[in-house]
Design a protein around this motif. Structure first.
Motif, PDB file in Angstrom:
ATOM      1  N   LYS A  25      41.282  17.394  12.535  1.00 35.79           N
ATOM      2  CA  LYS A  25      40.726  16.728  11.430  1.00 35.79           C
ATOM      3  C   LYS A  25      40.326  15.170  11.741  1.00 35.79           C
ATOM      4  N   VAL A  26      40.781  14.648  12.697  1.00 39.59           N
ATOM      5  CA  VAL A  26      40.238  13.282  12.988  1.00 39.59           C
ATOM      6  C   VAL A  26      38.839  13.501  13.569  1.00 39.59           C
ATOM      7  N   ILE A  27      38.500  14.286  14.316  1.00 40.91           N
ATOM      8  CA  ILE A  27      37.096  14.544  14.912  1.00 40.91           C
ATOM      9  C   ILE A  27      36.241  14.841  13.883  1.00 40.91           C
ATOM     10  N   THR A  28      36.523  15.639  13.095  1.00 44.40           N
ATOM     11  CA  THR A  28      35.536  15.907  11.655  1.00 44.40           C
ATOM     12  C   THR A  28      35.500  14.876  10.952  1.00 44.40           C
ATOM     13  N   LYS A  29      36.316  14.054  10.796  1.00 48.11           N
ATOM     14  CA  LYS A  29      36.422  12.867   9.899  1.00 48.11           C
ATOM     15  C   LYS A  29      35.476  11.702  10.572  1.00 48.11           C
ATOM     16  N   ALA A  30      35.715  11.645  11.784  1.00 46.84           N
ATOM     17  CA  ALA A  30      34.979  10.795  12.502  1.00 46.84           C
ATOM     18  C   ALA A  30      33.506  11.169  12.523  1.00 46.84           C
ATOM     19  N   ILE A  31      33.137  12.268  12.862  1.00 46.29           N
ATOM     20  CA  ILE A  31      31.752  12.735  12.626  1.00 46.29           C
ATOM     21  C   ILE A  31      31.179  12.650  11.301  1.00 46.29           C
ATOM     22  N   LEU A  32      32.045  12.846  10.225  1.00 41.85           N
ATOM     23  CA  LEU A  32      31.347  12.658   8.844  1.00 41.85           C
ATOM     24  C   LEU A  32      31.190  11.200   8.548  1.00 41.85           C
ATOM     25  N   ASP A  33      32.138  10.547   8.992  1.00 45.53           N
ATOM     26  CA  ASP A  33      32.025   8.978   8.771  1.00 45.53           C
ATOM     27  C   ASP A  33      30.636   8.413   9.296  1.00 45.53           C
ATOM     28  N   LYS A  34      30.097   9.101  10.325  1.00 46.95           N
ATOM     29  CA  LYS A  34      28.873   8.518  11.029  1.00 46.95           C
ATOM     30  C   LYS A  34      27.577   9.429  10.491  1.00 46.95           C
ATOM     31  N   LYS A  35      27.849  10.159   9.511  1.00 47.50           N
ATOM     32  CA  LYS A  35      26.798  11.028   8.799  1.00 47.50           C
ATOM     33  C   LYS A  35      26.231  12.211   9.613  1.00 47.50           C
ATOM     34  N   GLY A  36      27.128  12.694  10.449  1.00 47.44           N
ATOM     35  CA  GLY A  36      26.867  13.914  11.016  1.00 47.44           C
ATOM     36  C   GLY A  36      26.463  15.102  10.215  1.00 47.44           C
ATOM     37  N   GLU A  37      25.613  15.884  10.645  1.00 48.42           N
ATOM     38  CA  GLU A  37      25.168  17.116   9.782  1.00 48.42           C
ATOM     39  C   GLU A  37      25.519  18.544  10.266  1.00 48.42           C
ATOM     40  N   HIS A  38      25.364  19.297   9.547  1.00 47.02           N
ATOM     41  CA  HIS A  38      25.730  20.934   9.785  1.00 47.02           C
ATOM     42  C   HIS A  38      26.854  20.867  10.858  1.00 47.02           C
ATOM     43  N   VAL A  39      28.006  20.317  10.599  1.00 49.73           N
ATOM     44  CA  VAL A  39      29.188  20.351  11.111  1.00 49.73           C
ATOM     45  C   VAL A  39      29.866  21.506  11.097  1.00 49.73           C
ATOM     46  N   VAL A  40      30.245  22.273  12.242  1.00 48.38           N
ATOM     47  CA  VAL A  40      30.849  23.556  12.237  1.00 48.38           C
ATOM     48  C   VAL A  40      31.999  23.487  13.531  1.00 48.38           C
ATOM     49  N   SER A  41      32.919  24.495  13.133  1.00 47.00           N
ATOM     50  CA  SER A  41      34.026  24.425  13.990  1.00 47.00           C
ATOM     51  C   SER A  41      34.021  26.175  14.518  1.00 47.00           C
ATOM     52  N   LEU A  42      33.971  26.324  15.897  1.00 48.86           N
ATOM     53  CA  LEU A  42      34.230  27.527  16.487  1.00 48.86           C
ATOM     54  C   LEU A  42      35.538  28.002  17.126  1.00 48.86           C
ATOM     55  N   ASP A  43      35.970  29.054  16.544  1.00 46.93           N
ATOM     56  CA  ASP A  43      37.509  29.106  17.031  1.00 46.93           C
ATOM     57  C   ASP A  43      37.570  30.238  17.811  1.00 46.93           C
ATOM     58  N   LEU A  44      37.646  29.579  19.210  1.00 43.54           N
ATOM     59  CA  LEU A  44      37.584  30.546  20.430  1.00 43.54           C
ATOM     60  C   LEU A  44      38.750  31.164  20.908  1.00 43.54           C
ATOM     61  N   ARG A  45      39.991  30.804  20.288  1.00 42.50           N
ATOM     62  CA  ARG A  45      41.077  31.152  20.762  1.00 42.50           C
ATOM     63  C   ARG A  45      41.312  32.673  21.085  1.00 42.50           C
ATOM     64  N   LYS A  46      40.560  33.658  20.570  1.00 41.79           N
ATOM     65  CA  LYS A  46      40.629  35.147  20.680  1.00 41.79           C
ATOM     66  C   LYS A  46      39.570  35.531  21.730  1.00 41.79           C
ATOM     67  N   ILE A  47      38.878  34.596  22.359  1.00 42.58           N
ATOM     68  CA  ILE A  47      37.894  34.995  23.456  1.00 42.58           C
ATOM     69  C   ILE A  47      38.349  34.691  24.681  1.00 42.58           C
ATOM     70  N   PRO A  48      38.775  35.709  25.480  1.00 45.23           N
ATOM     71  CA  PRO A  48      39.421  35.432  26.787  1.00 45.23           C
ATOM     72  C   PRO A  48      38.793  34.565  27.754  1.00 45.23           C
ATOM     73  N   GLU A  49      37.578  34.472  27.814  1.00 41.36           N
ATOM     74  CA  GLU A  49      36.684  33.601  28.688  1.00 41.36           C
ATOM     75  C   GLU A  49      36.494  32.395  28.329  1.00 41.36           C
ATOM     76  N   ALA A  50      36.696  31.871  27.094  1.00 42.11           N
ATOM     77  CA  ALA A  50      36.494  30.407  26.501  1.00 42.11           C
ATOM     78  C   ALA A  50      37.440  29.552  27.174  1.00 42.11           C
ATOM     79  N   VAL A  51      36.659  28.266  27.421  1.00 38.45           N
ATOM     80  CA  VAL A  51      37.388  27.188  28.024  1.00 38.45           C
ATOM     81  C   VAL A  51      37.983  26.083  27.234  1.00 38.45           C
ATOM     82  N   ALA A  52      37.994  26.396  26.011  1.00 40.28           N
ATOM     83  CA  ALA A  52      38.739  25.656  24.892  1.00 40.28           C
ATOM     84  C   ALA A  52      39.019  26.546  23.691  1.00 40.28           C
ATOM     85  N   ASP A  53      40.039  26.100  22.953  1.00 40.06           N
ATOM     86  CA  ASP A  53      40.467  26.597  21.767  1.00 40.06           C
ATOM     87  C   ASP A  53      39.348  26.579  20.692  1.00 40.06           C
ATOM     88  N   PHE A  54      38.662  25.229  20.608  1.00 37.30           N
ATOM     89  CA  PHE A  54      37.646  25.175  19.546  1.00 37.30           C
ATOM     90  C   PHE A  54      36.602  24.367  20.125  1.00 37.30           C
TER      91      PHE A  54
END
Length: 143
Positions: A25-54
């Motif tokens: 939530k904090v990351i998303t708000k920080a991006i939107l506060d600076k007018k970041g565009e096309h903001v998306v989240s990728l949920d990687l928790r079900k991908i075994p090779e992923a190096v992060a959750d999101f």
């Protein structure tokens, strides 16, 4: 970017994040506060090779805006969550800045660079969520 062996050996923290986690939530708000565009989240928790959750991905129209977004993410996460980035890079060229919080990796792209790398396509098995603020619906007055 970090070498693949380094990514393979870093450990994600024991607690798993959810879409409602404060850091997201904090990351998303920080991006939107600076007018970041096309903001998306990728949920990687079900991908075994992923190096992060999101992955949080956004774009900016200039190098100045890329820097402002990345800097604001780091400041706000530090202020609101007490977390500092494990790693960050890309501040020299400002085409693609990566801010790594281990379980969450933020990617701030210039538009053309995002089109070139197509991270959403590379991680197409991930669940994707649009994080941009939607304008409130206009209510019609009834007389």
């Amino acid at each position: 970017m970090t070498s693949l062996p380094a990514l393979a050996t870093r450990a994600k923290s024991g607690s798993r994040l959810t879409r409602s986690s404060k850091i997201l939530k904090v990351i998303t708000k920080a991006i939107l506060d600076k007018k970041g565009e096309h903001v998306v989240s990728l949920d990687l928790r079900k991908i075994p090779e992923a190096v992060a959750d999101f992955f949080i991905i956004c774009e900016a129209s200039s190098t100045t805006q890329v820097k402002a977004i990345a800097d604001n993410v780091e400041v706000e996460v530090k202020n609101e969550c007490g977390e500092t980035a494990f790693h960050h890079e890309g501040h020299n060229a400002l085409q693609w800045v990566l801010v790594d919080y281990v379980n969450v990796v933020v990617h701030v792209f210039q538009s053309e660079t995002r089109k070139f790398y197509q991270l959403e396509e590379m991680w197409s098995d991930a669940a994707i969520e649009d994080l941009e603020e939607k304008p409130a619906p206009i209510k019609k007055r009834v007389h």
